[in-house]
Design an enzyme around this catalytic site. Sequence first.
Site, PDB file in Angstrom:
ATOM      1  N   ASP A 263      15.697 -32.382 -17.774  1.00 18.26           N
ATOM      2  CA  ASP A 263      15.890 -33.706 -18.357  1.00 18.26           C
ATOM      3  C   ASP A 263      16.005 -33.504 -19.875  1.00 18.26           C
ATOM      4  OD1 ASP A 263      16.221 -36.352 -18.815  1.00 18.26           O
ATOM      5  OD2 ASP A 263      14.513 -37.006 -17.617  1.00 18.26           O
TER       6      ASP A 263
HETATM    7  C1  BGC Z   1      16.740 -39.533 -18.494  1.00 19.75           C
HETATM    8  C2  BGC Z   1      17.707 -38.883 -17.513  1.00 19.75           C
HETATM    9  C3  BGC Z   1      19.104 -38.872 -18.100  1.00 19.75           C
HETATM   10  C4  BGC Z   1      19.073 -38.178 -19.449  1.00 19.75           C
HETATM   11  C5  BGC Z   1      20.421 -38.137 -20.124  1.00 19.75           C
HETATM   12  C6  BGC Z   1      16.848 -38.925 -19.874  1.00 19.75           C
HETATM   13  O1  BGC Z   1      16.100 -39.651 -20.794  1.00 19.75           O
HETATM   14  O2  BGC Z   1      15.430 -39.417 -18.007  1.00 19.75           O
HETATM   15  O3  BGC Z   1      17.700 -39.569 -16.285  1.00 19.75           O
HETATM   16  O4  BGC Z   1      19.981 -38.258 -17.214  1.00 19.75           O
HETATM   17  O5  BGC Z   1      18.180 -38.860 -20.309  1.00 19.75           O
HETATM   18  O6  BGC Z   1      20.802 -39.412 -20.518  1.00 19.75           O
END
Ligand code: BGC
Length: 831
Positions: free
Chosen positions: A232
Site C-alpha cells: 500500500d
Molecule cells: C489506499 C489504497 C490505494 C492507494 C493508492 C492507499 O492510501 O489504502 O487502497 O490503492 O492508496 O491510491
Amino acid sequence: MTDLSTDIDTDSVVAGLVSSLTLEQKVRLLTGASFWTLHSEPQIGLDTIVVSDGPAGVRGQLWDERDSSANLPSPTALAASWDVDRVYALGQLIAAEARRKGVGVALGPTVNIQRSPRGGRHFEAYSEDPWLSGVVGTAFVRGVQSCGVGATPKHFVANDSETDRMTVNVNVDERTLREVYLAPFERMVTEGGAWLVMSSYNSVNGVTMTENELLRSPLKDEWGFDGVVVSDWMGVRDTVAAGVSAQDVAMPGPDGVWGDALVEAVRAGQVSETDIDEKVLRILRLAGRLGALDGVEAATPLAEPWPAERIDALLREAAADGMVLVKNDAAGASPVLPLGTDPGTVAVIGQHARIARSQGGGSATVFPDHVVTPLDGLEEAFGAERVSFAPGVRASESLLPVDATVATDPATGESGVHVRFLGADGGVVLDEHRGSGRLTWLGDPVLADTAVVEATTTFTAPEDGEYAVGFAGLGLFRFEVDGELKSDGLFFPDGTDPFMAFLNPPKQSFPITLAAGQTVALRLEHRPQQQLGLAAVMFTLGYEEPFGSADDELERAVSLAAASDVAVVVVGTTEQLESEGFDRDGLRLPDGQDELVRRVVAANPRTVVVVNSGGPVILPWLDDAPAVLLTWFPGQEMGHALADVLTGAVEPGGRIPTTWAATEDDVPVWQVEPVDGQLYYDEKLNVGYREWMRRQAAGGPAPAIPFGHGLGYTSWEFGEPSVEGGGAGGVGLEVSVPVTNVGDRAGKQVVQVYLSRVSDSDIERPVLWLAGYAVVRAEAGESAVATVAIEPRSLQHWSVDDHAWLTEGGTYAVRVGSSVAELSEAVEFTV
Ligand code: BGC
C-alpha cells in the site's frame, strides 16, 4: 472463463532476463518510478507498467475531471446483487477502462471484511461474510484478468477499519485469521489466479504487513501465489526487514526506503541477492502477463475500450440489481412499489435526489463524465411536469466544487477555472484551463518548479440568495473575493492519518449575498510544500448554495409531500462521511434527515424512502415507512437505475450482504479505535450475522435488516430441501430445493444455503454459516430447482494444532431460505 495458470515458457525466459541485470538495475525495479508507474528497463524489453485505483472505476494517472472514468456501483452494491456473472462482466469493464487509459494493473478489489459498520471503507468492500466476499471478489478478479489487466486484491490482511491504519496492531487468533480474514484472499489467489496482492499498512500479531511472514506463508508457499506483492502507498518502511520479507514492490516512487539503501544492504549481506531476484522475477512475470515484456505474449487478450452505451447499459442494470428493497407495505389495495409509469404527481424530496452520491470518498474516487441524479432519472421516467422537488434539509456541509454551471475561466471565457503554476520568480511555468474547481496533482513533474498554484474563476449566481464561497485544502492558502483578501494562512488539522487530512481537508467559506446572474471574481493561491513526503497538491475552489431557513425548508418539503400522489424521499451519507483514513463516528443519517423522513412519511402514506449510503445507517423510522429501498453508492447511472426500480421496469435485485442494526447500541463490533496501538478481534469467528444469530438465540436483539434479506416484486414458495452426496469430508455434497414464483410477474430469488453443526462438537462453531447460494430467475408461475454445490471447505475448520484444514465427523444441518431470518427446517446429514 480463461485459464490463468502460469506459462512455464514465460518463466524460463524471465529467469534468463533477471540474470542479465546488474544488482542496481534489479533493485531499481522494486520501487515505483512515480506515483502510479513501475520502472521500464529497455535493456530487457520491459515497458512501464501503470497501476491505478481501483474498485469503483479506473481513475488513471490523473486525479481529476480531465481524464474521466466509468463510475461503477460501490462494491457493497455488487455484493448485494449476489450475481457473480455480472460482477465478472463489471471486471471486464474495469479492464476495458484500464486499457483505454494505458493502465495495466487495477488496484482492487478491496476484500477486507466488514467487521464493523463503522469501518470508513466499508462501502469499498463486499460483505461481512468471508465466503461471499471471496466468491464475489474472485469473479471480479477473473473478469479483470480475462482482458489483459492485472487485479490486486487488497489490503492483505486485517485492514478492516481505518483508525490508525498505518500503525495499528491487529491481534487475531490463527483460526479466525484463516477462516474469516484470509479466506477471501485465498480464493482469489487459488481460484481467481490474482496477478497481484496489495499488502496493508497495519500489523498483524506484532509484525507490520509489508514484513509479515503471512506474505510468504500461506500466500506464496501454501496457496502458490506467483504474482507480485505490491505495498500500500508508503507501506514499506524498513529497508532490510521488507527486503528479506516476501514484499516485492514498494509504492509509490521514485523515492522510498529501498533504492540505494537496499543495494547497500545486499552488499552488506543483510538481504540476499536471491531474495531480490525472486522479487524481480515476479515483476517480469507480471509484465509478461500484461504484454509489457518484449517477446512474451500477454496472458489474455487485451481489452478494447467499450462504447459509452454499452458501459451505461451495464452500469444501469448492475445498480438496479444491487438495490435492496427492505420493505414494501400495502398502501390501499397493493404494495407501494412498483409505482408504474403513471403514479400521478410525484414529490421528490431530499438533497441527495439532486446532488447524486454515486460513490464514496478516498482513493477509490473516480471522475465520471456524467452522473444521472435521482431527480433527473425520475423526471425522465415520470415526466418533468409531474415531478416537484424540495430539498427539505441541507444535507451536507461540504463545499461544492465550482463547475461549468457556475464558473467561467477569466482567461479563456470558457466554463470552468483558470490555473497557473508560478515559479519562485513569479514567472508562469504552466497555465491551463480546467472544468472543475476540484484540483489535484500527485507527483506531477510541474510541481518541482512551482512556488505558487493559482486558481481563478468568475462565479455566477444561478439564483438570488445567500451563498458562501471558499476553499478546502491542506497547507498554505490565500483567498480573495473580488480582490478583497478573505483568508491567508496555514491550514493543517490534527489527525493521525496524513491521507485523511489530505483527502478530507478543512474548509474555509465566506458568506456572500448575490442576485441571479451576478458575478464575483474568486482567486485562490496555494504554496505547495512537500506533503506526506510527496509532491502533492489537492484543493477545492468551491461554494455553498443558498438554503432558506431550516424550518421553512422542512415545512415546504412536507407540504409538497402531502399535496402529491407519491413522495420519494432520498436520504443518505456523502463521500466525505464514508471515506478513507478514518472510521465513521456513528451510523445516524446526518443533518436532520431522520426528521425529514418521519415528517414526509407522516404526510403521505405512499412514501418511498430511498437510502443512498455505501454502508449501513440506522433507520429509526423503519417501522413507519411504507417502502424502503437501499441503493448503496450506485455509480453514474444511479438515477436511471432508481427510476427503473421505482417504476417497476426491473425488480430491485439486491439481498443485503451485511447486517444492518436497528440501533447503534446493538452493533456487535462498535469499537474500531485501537487502545495503545492494539485492536483485538475478540469476537473471533462470530463476525456479523453469526454474532447476531448467537445473541438472538440467547434472547438478544434482532437486527433491523437481517443478512441475506431483500424483496422483489413477486412472491416465492420454497419446497423441501434435500441433501445428496457427501462422501468422505463432504465431497460431492449438493443441496437442492424446488422454488416457485407464485406471484404475477417475473422475478429473481437468491436461494441461500446455511450450515450448522447439530450434535455436540469439540470444535467451537458459529451458530450457522453461509455455504452457498443460487440465483434463480423465473417467470410468473414458473418453478425451478435451485441446486447448490457445497464445497468440502464449508464443512472444515482450521486446526491450529495440526496447522491444517480438517473435517470433523458428525451430524450437520442444512437450512435453506431467503435470508438468515427466513430459513427452512433443518435437514440433517452425517459426515
Ligand atoms: C489506499 C489504497 C490505494 C492507494 C493508492 C492507499 O492510501 O489504502 O487502497 O490503492 O492508496 O491510491
